[in-house]
Design a protein around this motif. Sequence first.
Motif, mmCIF file in Angstrom:
data_model
loop_
_atom_site.group_PDB
_atom_site.id
_atom_site.type_symbol
_atom_site.label_atom_id
_atom_site.label_comp_id
_atom_site.label_asym_id
_atom_site.label_seq_id
_atom_site.Cartn_x
_atom_site.Cartn_y
_atom_site.Cartn_z
ATOM 1 N N GLN A 235 2.798 13.517 -1.939
ATOM 2 C CA GLN A 235 2.609 12.495 -0.908
ATOM 3 C C GLN A 235 1.198 12.544 -0.310
ATOM 4 N N ASP A 236 0.616 13.734 -0.207
ATOM 5 C CA ASP A 236 -0.761 13.847 0.280
ATOM 6 C C ASP A 236 -1.727 13.152 -0.678
ATOM 7 N N ILE A 237 -1.480 13.332 -1.986
ATOM 8 C CA ILE A 237 -2.313 12.668 -2.997
ATOM 9 C C ILE A 237 -2.136 11.151 -2.898
ATOM 10 N N ALA A 238 -0.887 10.716 -2.707
ATOM 11 C CA ALA A 238 -0.616 9.274 -2.596
ATOM 12 C C ALA A 238 -1.376 8.676 -1.412
ATOM 13 N N ILE B 106 -4.161 5.685 -1.429
ATOM 14 C CA ILE B 106 -4.080 4.496 -0.566
ATOM 15 C C ILE B 106 -5.433 4.238 0.088
ATOM 16 N N THR B 107 -6.058 5.297 0.588
ATOM 17 C CA THR B 107 -7.377 5.172 1.212
ATOM 18 C C THR B 107 -8.422 4.711 0.199
ATOM 19 N N ALA B 108 -8.325 5.210 -1.028
ATOM 20 C CA ALA B 108 -9.325 4.906 -2.048
ATOM 21 C C ALA B 108 -9.201 3.494 -2.607
ATOM 22 N N TYR B 109 -7.967 3.009 -2.769
ATOM 23 C CA TYR B 109 -7.758 1.740 -3.475
ATOM 24 C C TYR B 109 -7.506 0.537 -2.555
ATOM 25 N N ASN B 110 -6.953 0.773 -1.384
ATOM 26 C CA ASN B 110 -6.598 -0.355 -0.519
ATOM 27 C C ASN B 110 -7.786 -0.844 0.310
ATOM 28 N N THR B 111 -7.809 -2.149 0.524
ATOM 29 C CA THR B 111 -8.783 -2.760 1.419
ATOM 30 C C THR B 111 -8.024 -3.598 2.442
ATOM 31 N N LYS B 112 -8.747 -4.181 3.379
ATOM 32 C CA LYS B 112 -8.091 -5.017 4.386
ATOM 33 C C LYS B 112 -7.434 -6.235 3.752
ATOM 34 N N SER B 113 -8.028 -6.733 2.690
ATOM 35 C CA SER B 113 -7.496 -7.946 2.056
ATOM 36 C C SER B 113 -6.527 -7.658 0.908
ATOM 37 N N GLN B 114 -6.560 -6.430 0.369
ATOM 38 C CA GLN B 114 -5.714 -6.089 -0.774
ATOM 39 C C GLN B 114 -5.017 -4.750 -0.552
ATOM 40 N N ILE C 3 -1.635 -0.189 -3.052
ATOM 41 C CA ILE C 3 -0.760 0.981 -3.173
ATOM 42 C C ILE C 3 0.029 1.174 -1.889
ATOM 43 N N VAL C 4 1.329 1.398 -2.076
ATOM 44 C CA VAL C 4 2.239 1.604 -0.947
ATOM 45 C C VAL C 4 3.028 2.879 -1.208
ATOM 46 N N LEU C 5 3.181 3.717 -0.202
ATOM 47 C CA LEU C 5 4.004 4.925 -0.304
ATOM 48 C C LEU C 5 5.274 4.732 0.505
ATOM 49 N N LYS C 6 6.426 4.846 -0.158
ATOM 50 C CA LYS C 6 7.715 4.714 0.506
ATOM 51 C C LYS C 6 8.566 5.946 0.179
ATOM 52 N N PRO C 7 8.319 7.054 0.891
ATOM 53 C CA PRO C 7 8.991 8.321 0.573
ATOM 54 C C PRO C 7 10.443 8.363 1.022
#
Length: 243
Positions: free
Chosen positions: A52-55, A59-67, A70-74
Amino acid sequence: MATKDKYSVLLPTYNERRNLPIITWLLERTFTANNLDWELIIIDDGSPDGTQDIAKQLITAYNTKSQQRIVLKPRAGKLGLGTAYVHGLQFAKGNFVIIMDADFSHHPKFLPKMIALQKEGNYDIVTGTRYAGDGGVYGWDLKRKLVSRGANLFADTVLRPGVSDLTGSFRLYKKDVLQKVITSTESKGYSFQMEMMVRAKAMGFKVAEVPISFVDRVYGDSKLGGEEIAEYLKGVLNLWMKV
């Protein structure tokens, strides 16, 4: 004007911290190269290895405000593959859903073929197959190959669904089709994929197959054991009486 298709990838994980960054990169590269809209929903069952830490880093690396790619749903713990898909599906925003493993046994390079075939025939489900065309299995010992082949032959003989790879878990579904099929499916373990396909065929949904190369996991341990095999055989016989 037609709405652009979006593909939601449901990725159940348990102790996949080393695999997750690479499979995410491969997915991003594949979807971007083919100009496809996508998202990745990671369903982690309380992995103790820091998955989950890697996920969260991804999320920080791939997500932007407009896109929001990646979503984490543990979830709190290991609750079964079937319920992981049910959990992830409620967050899927795409009109198509892809289910696959996080351990490289399902390479994203086959996704463009699966998506193109779906469009060509307007199929409800496109499934990767190890047992037709130039599909194959690599990295398994003889025992594991016999178990997988035997499981498929047993289900095919008893239930006759007309699909060459019933236990495979690399599939593309229309989202509404997956919602209908998964609601009627009772299995939670190894027999889950088999029951999903048998019920889909019984409901009259159109299924196509794309040959894939299945490669045994690089990192981590297989989760298949004797209890899962016994449950699978029981699941086939239960379906034989119901479907």
